[in-house]
Design a protein around this motif. Structure first.
Motif, PDB file in Angstrom:
ATOM      1  N   LEU B  26       5.079  -6.404   2.349  1.00 29.22           N
ATOM      2  CA  LEU B  26       4.393  -7.169   1.417  1.00 29.22           C
ATOM      3  C   LEU B  26       3.157  -7.274   2.099  1.00 29.22           C
ATOM      4  CD1 LEU B  26       6.873  -9.896   0.104  1.00 29.22           C
ATOM      5  CD2 LEU B  26       6.197  -7.872  -0.949  1.00 29.22           C
ATOM      6  N   LEU B  27       3.119  -7.514   3.601  1.00 27.18           N
ATOM      7  CA  LEU B  27       1.707  -7.737   4.147  1.00 27.18           C
ATOM      8  C   LEU B  27       1.131  -6.530   4.361  1.00 27.18           C
ATOM      9  CD1 LEU B  27       0.377  -9.831   5.452  1.00 27.18           C
ATOM     10  CD2 LEU B  27       1.178  -9.364   7.773  1.00 27.18           C
ATOM     11  N   ALA B  28       1.914  -5.259   4.601  1.00 26.83           N
ATOM     12  CA  ALA B  28       1.292  -4.117   4.549  1.00 26.83           C
ATOM     13  C   ALA B  28       0.731  -3.664   3.372  1.00 26.83           C
ATOM     14  CB  ALA B  28       2.415  -3.134   4.765  1.00 26.83           C
ATOM     15  N   LEU B  29       1.388  -4.072   2.200  1.00 33.67           N
ATOM     16  CA  LEU B  29       0.670  -3.688   1.141  1.00 33.67           C
ATOM     17  C   LEU B  29      -0.529  -4.507   0.901  1.00 33.67           C
ATOM     18  CD1 LEU B  29       1.674  -2.206  -1.536  1.00 33.67           C
ATOM     19  CD2 LEU B  29       2.939  -4.077  -2.332  1.00 33.67           C
ATOM     20  N   ALA B  30      -0.727  -5.940   1.378  1.00 32.73           N
ATOM     21  CA  ALA B  30      -2.004  -6.479   1.464  1.00 32.73           C
ATOM     22  C   ALA B  30      -3.051  -5.881   1.954  1.00 32.73           C
ATOM     23  CB  ALA B  30      -1.377  -7.840   1.877  1.00 32.73           C
ATOM     24  N   ILE B  31      -2.529  -5.339   3.057  1.00 36.72           N
ATOM     25  CA  ILE B  31      -3.636  -4.606   4.034  1.00 36.72           C
ATOM     26  C   ILE B  31      -4.154  -3.368   3.194  1.00 36.72           C
ATOM     27  CG2 ILE B  31      -3.926  -3.152   5.875  1.00 36.72           C
ATOM     28  CD1 ILE B  31      -1.902  -5.333   7.342  1.00 36.72           C
ATOM     29  N   VAL B  32      -3.145  -2.415   2.600  1.00 37.18           N
ATOM     30  CA  VAL B  32      -3.471  -1.472   1.809  1.00 37.18           C
ATOM     31  C   VAL B  32      -4.426  -1.584   0.482  1.00 37.18           C
ATOM     32  CG1 VAL B  32      -2.419   0.475   0.415  1.00 37.18           C
ATOM     33  CG2 VAL B  32      -1.599  -0.142   2.727  1.00 37.18           C
ATOM     34  N   LEU B  33      -4.028  -2.723  -0.016  1.00 37.85           N
ATOM     35  CA  LEU B  33      -4.960  -3.122  -1.311  1.00 37.85           C
ATOM     36  C   LEU B  33      -6.353  -3.258  -0.806  1.00 37.85           C
ATOM     37  CD1 LEU B  33      -2.811  -5.829  -3.410  1.00 37.85           C
ATOM     38  CD2 LEU B  33      -3.092  -3.286  -3.825  1.00 37.85           C
ATOM     39  N   ILE B  34      -6.550  -3.983   0.184  1.00 39.03           N
ATOM     40  CA  ILE B  34      -7.915  -4.380   0.771  1.00 39.03           C
ATOM     41  C   ILE B  34      -8.579  -2.848   1.177  1.00 39.03           C
ATOM     42  CG2 ILE B  34      -9.517  -5.608   2.105  1.00 39.03           C
ATOM     43  CD1 ILE B  34      -8.157  -7.939   0.824  1.00 39.03           C
ATOM     44  N   TYR B  35      -7.840  -2.359   2.007  1.00 37.92           N
ATOM     45  CA  TYR B  35      -8.292  -1.092   2.564  1.00 37.92           C
ATOM     46  C   TYR B  35      -8.881  -0.157   1.412  1.00 37.92           C
ATOM     47  CZ  TYR B  35      -8.855   3.101   5.245  1.00 37.92           C
ATOM     48  OH  TYR B  35      -9.409   4.301   5.943  1.00 37.92           O
ATOM     49  N   ARG B  36      -8.085   0.071   0.442  1.00 34.64           N
ATOM     50  CA  ARG B  36      -8.229   1.046  -0.628  1.00 34.64           C
ATOM     51  C   ARG B  36      -9.593   0.702  -1.313  1.00 34.64           C
ATOM     52  NH1 ARG B  36      -4.593   4.626  -3.182  1.00 34.64           N
ATOM     53  NH2 ARG B  36      -5.669   3.956  -5.359  1.00 34.64           N
ATOM     54  N   SER B  37      -9.895  -0.699  -1.607  1.00 37.55           N
ATOM     55  CA  SER B  37     -10.891  -1.177  -2.382  1.00 37.55           C
ATOM     56  C   SER B  37     -12.317  -1.168  -1.557  1.00 37.55           C
ATOM     57  CB  SER B  37     -10.771  -2.356  -3.075  1.00 37.55           C
ATOM     58  OG  SER B  37     -10.224  -3.466  -2.101  1.00 37.55           O
ATOM     59  N   THR B  38     -12.156  -1.372  -0.026  1.00 35.38           N
ATOM     60  CA  THR B  38     -13.475  -1.763   0.742  1.00 35.38           C
ATOM     61  C   THR B  38     -13.298  -0.799   1.842  1.00 35.38           C
ATOM     62  OG1 THR B  38     -12.162  -3.329   1.977  1.00 35.38           O
ATOM     63  CG2 THR B  38     -13.320  -4.142   0.110  1.00 35.38           C
ATOM     64  N   GLY B  39     -12.266   0.114   1.988  1.00 40.69           N
ATOM     65  CA  GLY B  39     -12.258   1.030   3.274  1.00 40.69           C
ATOM     66  C   GLY B  39     -12.284   0.035   4.563  1.00 40.69           C
ATOM     67  N   VAL B  40     -11.661  -1.097   4.518  1.00 43.31           N
ATOM     68  CA  VAL B  40     -11.843  -2.143   5.426  1.00 43.31           C
ATOM     69  C   VAL B  40     -10.469  -2.614   5.928  1.00 43.31           C
ATOM     70  CG1 VAL B  40     -12.625  -4.444   6.331  1.00 43.31           C
ATOM     71  CG2 VAL B  40     -14.010  -2.648   5.573  1.00 43.31           C
ATOM     72  N   ILE B  41      -9.989  -2.682   7.000  1.00 43.22           N
ATOM     73  CA  ILE B  41      -8.693  -3.432   7.573  1.00 43.22           C
ATOM     74  C   ILE B  41      -9.127  -4.799   7.523  1.00 43.22           C
ATOM     75  CG2 ILE B  41      -6.801  -3.692   9.075  1.00 43.22           C
ATOM     76  CD1 ILE B  41      -6.708  -0.828   7.947  1.00 43.22           C
ATOM     77  N   ASN B  42      -8.379  -5.896   6.637  1.00 40.89           N
ATOM     78  CA  ASN B  42      -8.729  -7.230   6.638  1.00 40.89           C
ATOM     79  C   ASN B  42      -7.990  -7.631   7.929  1.00 40.89           C
ATOM     80  OD1 ASN B  42      -9.064  -9.752   6.466  1.00 40.89           O
ATOM     81  ND2 ASN B  42      -7.999 -10.163   4.697  1.00 40.89           N
ATOM     82  N   PHE B  43      -8.560  -7.899   9.061  1.00 42.22           N
ATOM     83  CA  PHE B  43      -7.770  -8.334  10.529  1.00 42.22           C
ATOM     84  C   PHE B  43      -7.451  -9.803  10.122  1.00 42.22           C
ATOM     85  CE2 PHE B  43      -9.937  -4.659  12.259  1.00 42.22           C
ATOM     86  CZ  PHE B  43      -8.955  -4.099  12.833  1.00 42.22           C
ATOM     87  N   ALA B  44      -7.893 -10.578   9.480  1.00 41.51           N
ATOM     88  CA  ALA B  44      -7.730 -11.910   9.066  1.00 41.51           C
ATOM     89  C   ALA B  44      -6.145 -12.111   8.376  1.00 41.51           C
ATOM     90  CB  ALA B  44      -8.519 -12.743   8.471  1.00 41.51           C
ATOM     91  N   GLN B  45      -5.665 -10.805   7.590  1.00 42.45           N
ATOM     92  CA  GLN B  45      -4.712 -10.920   6.689  1.00 42.45           C
ATOM     93  C   GLN B  45      -3.508 -11.817   7.198  1.00 42.45           C
ATOM     94  OE1 GLN B  45      -5.207  -8.855   3.532  1.00 42.45           O
ATOM     95  NE2 GLN B  45      -4.273 -10.770   3.035  1.00 42.45           N
ATOM     96  N   GLY B  46      -3.107 -11.358   8.444  1.00 44.97           N
ATOM     97  CA  GLY B  46      -1.812 -12.190   8.972  1.00 44.97           C
ATOM     98  C   GLY B  46      -2.075 -13.781   9.424  1.00 44.97           C
ATOM     99  N   GLU B  47      -3.351 -13.939   9.591  1.00 46.09           N
ATOM    100  CA  GLU B  47      -3.584 -15.289   9.977  1.00 46.09           C
ATOM    101  C   GLU B  47      -3.692 -16.191   8.503  1.00 46.09           C
ATOM    102  OE1 GLU B  47      -2.668 -14.811  12.868  1.00 46.09           O
ATOM    103  OE2 GLU B  47      -3.880 -16.478  13.477  1.00 46.09           O
ATOM    104  N   MET B  48      -4.362 -15.274   7.505  1.00 40.77           N
ATOM    105  CA  MET B  48      -4.151 -16.076   6.218  1.00 40.77           C
ATOM    106  C   MET B  48      -2.821 -16.288   5.642  1.00 40.77           C
ATOM    107  SD  MET B  48      -7.509 -13.783   4.630  1.00 40.77           S
ATOM    108  CE  MET B  48      -7.135 -14.268   2.800  1.00 40.77           C
ATOM    109  N   ALA B  49      -2.083 -15.459   5.894  1.00 40.58           N
ATOM    110  CA  ALA B  49      -0.609 -15.560   5.646  1.00 40.58           C
ATOM    111  C   ALA B  49      -0.033 -16.858   6.485  1.00 40.58           C
ATOM    112  CB  ALA B  49      -0.086 -14.365   5.718  1.00 40.58           C
ATOM    113  N   MET B  50      -0.336 -16.962   7.706  1.00 35.39           N
ATOM    114  CA  MET B  50       0.032 -18.023   8.502  1.00 35.39           C
ATOM    115  C   MET B  50      -0.476 -19.302   8.022  1.00 35.39           C
ATOM    116  SD  MET B  50      -1.326 -20.154  11.070  1.00 35.39           S
ATOM    117  CE  MET B  50      -2.826 -19.422  11.806  1.00 35.39           C
TER     118      MET B  50
END
Ligand SMILES: Nc1ncnc2c1ncn2[C@@H]1O[C@H](COP(=O)(O)OP(=O)(O)OP(=O)(O)O)[C@@H](O)[C@H]1O
Ligand SMILES: [Mg+2]
Lengths: 239, 300
Positions: B26-50
Motif C-alpha cells: 500500500l505504501l509502495a503504491l502511494a509512492i508510485v502514484l506520486i512518482y508517476r504524476s510528478t517524477g518525484v519520490i515523496n520522501f515524506a510518504q512514510g512520515e505522513m502515514a505515521m
C-alpha cells in the motif's frame, strides 16, 4: 466577412518568456465557417491557436461567442466548447483508444448524449471501434491524428482548433482527414479554424483564410481570392 | 521419514510474508502514484502515514472503535494531504524535480516534528483490527490478523485498480500524470489531479500504517521507517513506474524476506532488510526497470 462571429481576435500578442511570437494578430471565425491559417515555419500559426486555448501567455482581445476568454485557463476554455487538437495530436499515450474518446467528453455531464456522440464519431472512423482496446501511443501517426479529431468531436465542440493535421502523414491519409473535416463542416455545421502548411489543401477546403508572417497577419481574404493572389501563388502554391 | 518437510510451516510463513508484504504494497503504491504524476519520490510518504496512525490512535483514545477510527482517519488523511499539496507542493509545481525533492524532504522533517510535538514520545498501542484467535484452514492454523491484512490490502488495490481503469476520474488522473499538457486541453484540471493523487497516496499510507501498528507490541513515531524502506524496495523491485509491479514486488519481497528469515538460520530477523536490499540490487543489475517495469518506451 463571416456571418455572426464566433471567435474574434483583435490585436493579440503572445510571448514565450521574453520572446514575442505574435505582434498584434486580428482574425475572426464565423459560426459554421471553416477558416484556414497559412504561413511559413515560425510565423506564429501554432501560437495563434495557443493564444485562443490559453496555452501561451497572451494579451489583447480574444472573444468567444461574445465572451472574453483572454484571461481564461486552458481547462476553462475547453469547458466553453473549444476543442484544440494540438501539434503532435495531443494523444494520451498510455490510455486506450476508447479511454481517449471517453476523456474527450470529460467535461460533459449529459451521459446519454455522450453515448449518442460516441456512435456518431465511430461512424466517421469505423476502425476506431475495432481498435478500442489498443494503447493510443502505439497507433500510427495517421491513426493518432484521426483519433485526435474523433476525441475533439466527443466534446460536442462549438469550435475546433486543428493544428497541422497533415504533419508527417502520407498524402492519402491527409486527403482522408481533410475529407472528413470538410464533411463535418458542411454536413454538421462544425466550425473549424485549421492551421495548415499545405496551402493547396487548406485553400481548397476553407471558405476564408489568413496568411501569417513573422507574427502578423500579412494577407486575408476568401480562399478563392487568395488562390488568385500573386504572392500567395508564388510563396505557397508554387506556380 | 528422514526428510519430512514441514509444509504447515511453509504455508504459515508464506501467509505472514504476504501480510507484511501487503502493508508495504500500500505504501509502495502511494509512492508510485506520486512518482508517476510528478517524477518525484515523496520522501515524506512514510512520515505522513505515521501521522495518520497517530490520528487514529487519538480517535481510538477518545472512544472510537478501531474501524470507526480507521475510516475517519482515511478521510482526514486524504483531506489533509490535499491541503498540504495545495500549500506546499503547488508553488513548486513548475520547479525542477530537485526542488520538489527537497520540498518533500523538508515536509518529512516538518511532519515528523509535528508528530513529536503533538504526541509525547511514550510508546502506544492500537487495538487489533481482527480477532486474535487463530483460524484453521485445511489443518493449518493462521492468524485472523494476517488474513485480514491481506484481504484489506488486496481489496484496496482492487478498488484502486477499478478507479483508475473504469471511472472517468481515474482516467483523468492517469492522463494528467502522463500527458499533462494534452489533458489540460480536454478540460482536465491537471493541478487538482495532482492534489487528488496526493490525497489518494496519503489514504493508502494511512491504511498501511493502521494495519502495521496493531501487529506491533507497541509503537512510537518511528514506526513507519522500516515500512517505508521495504515499500520503496518493493516498488523498485516491481518497477517504480508500474503500480501493479509495486504491489507484486512488495508481496514477493514480503514472502521472500520472511521465508529467508525462517529457513536461513543466521539471517533471523536482524539481517532481513540488508538481505532484501542485496537481492534488489541483484535484480536491478539484470533488469534495470524492475521485474514488471517496461524500459521506458514512451513516444513523445
Ligand atoms: N515553446 C516555445 N518556446 C520558445 N519559443 C517558441 C516556442 N514555441 C514557438 N516558439 C517560437 O515562436 C515563434 C512562432 O512559433 P509557432 O510555433 O507559432 O510557429 P508556426 O507558424 O506554428 O511554425 P511551424 O509551421 O513550424 O509549426 C517561432 O519563432 C518559434 O521559434
Ligand atoms: Mg506550428
Amino acid at each position: 466577412m463571416p456571418r455572426s462571429s464566433l471567435l474574434e481576435l483583435e490585436d493579440v500578442e503572445a510571448r514565450y518568456g521574453q520572446m514575442r511570437a505574435l505582434h498584434g494578430v486580428s482574425l475572426e471565425v464565423g459560426e459554421g465557417e471553416l477558416v484556414a491559417v497559412l504561413g511559413p515555419n515560425g510565423a506564429g500559426k501554432t501560437t495563434t491557436l495557443r493564444a485562443v486555448s490559453g496555452t501561451v501567455r497572451r494579451s489583447g482581445k480574444i472573444a468567444f461567442a461574445g465572451k472574453s476568454i483572454a484571461r481564461r485557463s486552458p481547462e476553462a476554455v475547453a469547458r466553453l466548447g473549444i476543442a484544440h487538437v494540438p501539434e503532435g495530436r495531443g494523444t494520451l499515450s498510455e490510455l486506450t483508444v476508447a479511454e481517449n474518446l471517453r476523456l474527450g467528453a470529460y467535461t460533459r455531464r449529459d451521459r446519454a448524449a455522450v453515448r449518442e456522440d460516441t456512435g456518431r464519431v465511430l461512424a466517421h472512423f469505423p476502425w476506431l471501434g475495432e481498435r478500442s482496446d489498443q494503447r493510443a501511443g502505439t497507433l500510427s501517426g495517421g491513426e493518432q491524428q484521426m483519433l485526435a479529431l474523433a476525441r475533439a468531436l466527443m466534446l460536442r465542440p462549438r469550435l475546433v482548433l486543428l493544428d497541422e493535421p497533415s504533419l508527417g502523414l502520407a498524402p492519402k491519409v491527409v486527403a482522408e482527414i481533410f475529407r472528413i473535416v470538410r464533411e463535418l463542416n458542411e454536413r454538421d455545421g462544425l466550425t473549424v479554424l485549421v492551421v495548415e502548411q499545405n496551402a493547396n489543401l487548406a485553400l481548397d477546403s476553407s471558405s476564408r483564410a489568413y496568411v501569417l508572417e513573422a507574427g502578423r497577419v500579412a494577407l486575408e481574404g476568401t480562399s478563392a481570392e487568395l488562390r488568385r493572389n500573386e504572392s500567395v501563388r508564388r510563396s505557397y502554391l508554387g506556380y | 521419514m528422514l526428510f519430512a518437510f514441514d509444509w504447515t510451516q511453509l504455508a504459515q510463513q508464506t501467509v505472514i510474508g504476504l501480510s507484511s508484504g501487503g502493508t508495504w504494497a500500500l505504501l509502495a503504491l502511494a509512492i508510485v502514484l506520486i512518482y508517476r504524476s510528478t517524477g518525484v519520490i515523496n520522501f515524506a510518504q512514510g512520515e505522513m502515514a505515521m501521522f495518520s496512525v497517530f490520528i487514529a490512535w487519538s480517535l481510538v483514545h477518545h472512544g472510537l472503535t478501531y474501524w470507526a477510527a480507521f475510516f475517519l482517519t482515511i478521510a482526514i488523511s486524504i483531506a489533509g494531504a490535499i491541503a498540504v499539496e495545495r500549500v506546499v507542493i503547488r508553488p513548486v509545481e513548475q520547479a525542477p524535480v530537485l526542488t520538489v525533492v527537497i520540498v518533500t524532504l523538508g515536509l518529512l522533517f516538518v511532519v515528523d516534528g509535528a508528530a513529536r510535538w503533538f504526541w509525547s514520545p511514550e510508546t502506544r498501542t492500537l487495538p487489533n483490527a481482527f480477532s486474535t484467535s487463530p483460524i484453521t484452514i485445511a489443518g493449518v492454523a493462521f492468524s485472523w490478523q494476517d488474513l485480514g491484512n491481506i484481504a484489506v490490502s488486496l481489496g484496496l488495490v482492487v478498488l484502486l485498480w477499478g478507479l483508475f481503469r473504469f471511472t472517468k476520474l481515474g482516467l483523468a488522473l492517469r492522463a494528467a500524470a502522463v500527458n499533462p499538457d494534452e489533458s489540460r486541453l480536454l478540460g482536465i484540471r491537471v493541478s487538482w489531479m495532482l492534489a487528488l493523487g496526493w490525497g489518494l497516496a496519503a489514504g493508502l499510507g494511512a491504511v498501511s500504517g493502521m494495519l502495521t501498528a496493531p501487529a506491533l507490541a507497541s509503537f512510537d513515531q518511528n514506526l513507519m521507517q522500516p515500512v517505508l524502506l521495504y515499500a520503496f524496495a518493493g516498488a523498485v523491485l516491481g518497477g517504480i513506474e508500474s503500480p501493479l509491479g509495486a504491489v507484486a514486488g512488495s508481496l514477493l519481497l514480503g514472502v521472500f524476506v520472511n521465508l529467508v528469515g525462517t529457513y536461513v538460520g543466521w539471517i533471523g530477523t536482524d539481517l532481513r532488510l540488508p538481505v532484501a536490499l542485496a537481492v534488489i540490487l541483484g535484480v536491478l543489475l539484470v533488469r534495470p526497470a524492475g521485474l514488471f517495469g517496461k524500459v521506458s518506451a514512451r513516444r513523445v
